[in-house]
Design a protein around this motif. Sequence first.
Motif, short mmCIF file in Angstrom:
data_model
loop_
_atom_site.label_atom_id
_atom_site.label_comp_id
_atom_site.label_asym_id
_atom_site.label_seq_id
_atom_site.Cartn_x
_atom_site.Cartn_y
_atom_site.Cartn_z
N PHE A 296 -31.62 -79.50 -24.22
CA PHE A 296 -32.28 -78.21 -23.97
C PHE A 296 -32.10 -77.94 -25.71
O PHE A 296 -31.03 -77.61 -26.21
N LYS A 297 -33.45 -77.61 -26.10
CA LYS A 297 -33.54 -77.31 -27.68
C LYS A 297 -34.19 -75.91 -27.78
O LYS A 297 -35.02 -75.94 -28.79
N GLY A 298 -34.43 -75.40 -27.04
CA GLY A 298 -34.67 -73.79 -27.08
C GLY A 298 -35.95 -73.74 -26.09
O GLY A 298 -36.50 -74.72 -25.55
N VAL A 299 -36.34 -72.52 -25.97
CA VAL A 299 -37.47 -72.17 -25.14
C VAL A 299 -38.71 -72.78 -25.27
O VAL A 299 -39.71 -73.15 -24.51
N THR A 300 -39.27 -72.44 -26.76
CA THR A 300 -40.28 -73.13 -27.42
C THR A 300 -40.40 -74.45 -27.04
O THR A 300 -41.40 -74.85 -26.69
N TYR A 301 -39.43 -75.33 -27.27
CA TYR A 301 -39.33 -76.65 -27.10
C TYR A 301 -39.69 -77.05 -25.53
O TYR A 301 -40.51 -77.85 -25.32
N LEU A 302 -38.80 -76.29 -24.83
CA LEU A 302 -39.06 -76.53 -23.24
C LEU A 302 -40.44 -76.15 -23.00
O LEU A 302 -40.99 -77.00 -22.16
N GLU A 303 -41.20 -75.10 -23.33
CA GLU A 303 -42.55 -74.95 -23.06
C GLU A 303 -43.33 -75.90 -23.26
O GLU A 303 -44.31 -76.37 -22.55
N MET A 304 -43.22 -76.56 -24.29
CA MET A 304 -44.14 -77.62 -25.14
C MET A 304 -43.92 -78.81 -24.23
O MET A 304 -44.71 -79.52 -23.64
N LEU A 305 -42.68 -79.00 -23.95
CA LEU A 305 -42.36 -80.23 -23.16
C LEU A 305 -42.75 -80.15 -21.72
O LEU A 305 -43.43 -81.35 -21.26
N ILE A 306 -42.64 -79.35 -21.10
CA ILE A 306 -42.93 -79.07 -19.56
C ILE A 306 -44.57 -79.02 -19.64
O ILE A 306 -45.23 -79.85 -18.73
N ASP A 307 -45.27 -78.42 -20.42
CA ASP A 307 -46.74 -78.51 -20.52
C ASP A 307 -47.16 -79.83 -20.71
O ASP A 307 -48.26 -80.23 -19.86
N GLU A 308 -46.74 -80.49 -21.58
CA GLU A 308 -47.14 -81.91 -21.98
C GLU A 308 -46.70 -82.82 -20.73
O GLU A 308 -47.55 -83.73 -20.30
N LEU A 309 -45.63 -82.57 -20.12
CA LEU A 309 -44.93 -83.43 -19.20
C LEU A 309 -46.21 -83.29 -17.82
O LEU A 309 -46.40 -84.27 -17.46
N MET A 310 -46.39 -82.26 -17.49
CA MET A 310 -47.39 -81.98 -16.44
C MET A 310 -48.62 -82.65 -16.72
O MET A 310 -49.35 -83.07 -16.06
N ARG A 311 -49.11 -82.13 -18.02
CA ARG A 311 -50.55 -82.85 -18.54
C ARG A 311 -50.56 -84.59 -18.23
O ARG A 311 -51.46 -85.09 -17.59
N GLU A 312 -49.41 -85.06 -18.71
CA GLU A 312 -49.21 -86.53 -18.67
C GLU A 312 -49.24 -87.04 -17.12
O GLU A 312 -49.91 -88.10 -16.77
N LYS A 313 -48.52 -86.28 -16.13
CA LYS A 313 -48.38 -86.46 -15.01
C LYS A 313 -49.50 -86.27 -14.06
O LYS A 313 -50.14 -87.28 -13.26
N GLU A 314 -50.38 -85.27 -14.30
CA GLU A 314 -51.63 -84.94 -13.67
C GLU A 314 -52.85 -85.95 -14.21
O GLU A 314 -53.51 -86.56 -13.39
N GLN A 315 -52.71 -86.20 -15.44
CA GLN A 315 -53.58 -87.29 -16.00
C GLN A 315 -53.63 -88.56 -15.46
O GLN A 315 -54.35 -89.33 -15.06
N LYS A 316 -52.27 -88.90 -15.20
CA LYS A 316 -51.84 -90.23 -14.60
C LYS A 316 -52.33 -90.37 -12.96
O LYS A 316 -52.81 -91.15 -12.56
N LYS A 317 -52.34 -89.12 -12.25
CA LYS A 317 -52.65 -89.06 -10.94
C LYS A 317 -54.41 -89.23 -11.01
O LYS A 317 -54.97 -89.94 -9.97
N VAL A 318 -55.12 -88.51 -11.68
CA VAL A 318 -56.29 -88.43 -11.82
C VAL A 318 -56.92 -89.93 -12.10
O VAL A 318 -57.96 -90.54 -11.67
N GLY A 319 -56.32 -90.46 -13.38
CA GLY A 319 -56.71 -91.71 -13.98
C GLY A 319 -56.33 -92.91 -13.28
O GLY A 319 -56.30 -93.64 -12.53
#
Length: 73
Positions: A50-73
């Motif tokens: 855990f490297k802070g809330v800002t890092y976590l927000e960016m990580l989670i946003d990108e993680l969800m984008r990657e996972k959702e993109q994988k579902k669609v693609g």
Amino acid sequence: MGDISSEAIADAKVLAKKISMEDYMSIKRFWERRDYALIAVILRRYGLDFKGVTYLEMLIDELMREKEQKKVG
């Protein structure tokens, strides 16, 4: 800010490839409740700290984008 951003995005891309579906769904649930401690526990399983809330927000946003993109693609 750029360093945090690039690090979070890189970590999310790696995490998206190796996270179990169960852990991913748990992170999504914990994120809705903003339960940072439980998210940190799961991230630790995958070698991420855990490297802070800002890092976590960016990580989670990108993680969800990657996972959702994988579902669609």
